[in-house]
Design an enzyme around this catalytic site. Structure first.
Site, PDB file in Angstrom:
ATOM      1  CB  SER A 142     -37.404 -15.915 -49.469  1.00  0.00           C
ATOM      2  OG  SER A 142     -36.781 -14.747 -48.978  1.00  0.00           O
ATOM      3  CE1 TYR A 155     -32.799 -18.624 -48.517  1.00  0.00           C
ATOM      4  CE2 TYR A 155     -33.313 -16.304 -48.860  1.00  0.00           C
ATOM      5  CZ  TYR A 155     -33.622 -17.523 -48.289  1.00  0.00           C
ATOM      6  OH  TYR A 155     -34.743 -17.655 -47.511  1.00  0.00           O
TER       7      TYR A 155
END
Length: 262
Positions: A142, A155
């Protein structure tokens, strides 16, 4: 790579980006294996892949965080499908909360899915790829693994781990003619945000930089079989992450302000 009759395995293939990768690979003649927890949804993906490719497709229920489930699926792929040519590690989830409010039991689950489960599944596939001296592994990380923002502590930590793992694995597997590509997308319009941001405000605030999963999937499939280090989208966020690396103090200011839309 000519994907005709190549075996492409996609984890997290029941919806969103994973689902679209399955369809794009099937359009190009691949034998698609979709894996996820939701058996009813992967069954539908399997059927559509078969329609698109005109050949067999497979769906196996997988809980990536459960080693026994991983072992079972690996055995089924070996017995029923054959050697894997391309692996796309797409399974993962996120939750956007301040760290001081985060339930660390949820943090453990996130690491189990996003990092440890992915590593375990990858090792099993990589062993067969090294033996055959061919293969391509895609790990979905990501932009959050390149440039962390508030409310993404856990995350971002998992995606930083995916990046570090992938960078080392790329070097280890290169002599065996096995390629490793890291995919670093920004926000994609998928149900990922149903869990990450139940309010729905995040995607709405981002506006035009939200990615179309079909376009991202096409980009990924286009790179299958090509020694590509990273796929970064959107380009504006890739530029921002490079700027962040060069000017970290200014980057902190921007990440905590301009780029913080949570």
């Amino acid at each position: 790579m000519d994907l005709t009759d190549k075996v492409v395995v996609v984890t997290g293939g029941s919806a969103g980006l994973g689902e679209q990768i399955c369809y794009e690979a099937a359009k190009r003649g691949a034998i698609v294996v979709t894996c996820a927890r939701r058996i009813n949804l992967i069954g539908q993906v399997k059927e559509h892949c078969s329609e698109l490719s005109g050949k067999a497709a497979y769906a196996f229920q997988l809980d990536i965080a459960d080693p026994e489930s991983v072992e079972s699926v690996i055995e089924k792929i070996a017995d029923e499908v054959g050697t894997v040519d391309v692996l796309v590690n797409n399974a993962g989830f996120g939750m956007f909360k301040d760290f001081t409010e985060f339930d660390l039991a949820d943090a453990k689950k996130m690491f189990d899915v996003n990092v440890l489960g992915m590593m375990y599944f990858t090792q099993k596939i990589a062993l067969s790829m090294v033996e055959k001296k061919r293969g391509h592994i895609f790990n979905v990380a990501s932009m959050a693994g390149k440039m962390a923002t508030p409310k993404s502590t856990i995350y971002s930590a998992t995606k930083f781990a995916v990046l570090g793992f992938s960078n080392a694995l790329r070097l280890e597997l290169k002599p065996a003619n096995v390629w490793v590509t890291t995919i670093n997308p920004g926000p994609i319009a998928t149900e990922f945000f149903d869990k990450a941001d139940p309010s729905g405000n995040y995607l709405e605030n981002l506006g035009g930089i939200v990615l179309d999963p079909k376009k991202v999937a096409a980009t990924i499939v286009n790179k299958m079989g090509k020694p590509t280090r990273e796929i970064n989208r959107p380009f504006i966020m890739e530029g921002a992450s490079r700027f962040y690396g060069l000017f970290p103090h200014i980057g902190d200011f921007l990440a905590g302000g301009l780029f913080n839309r949570k």
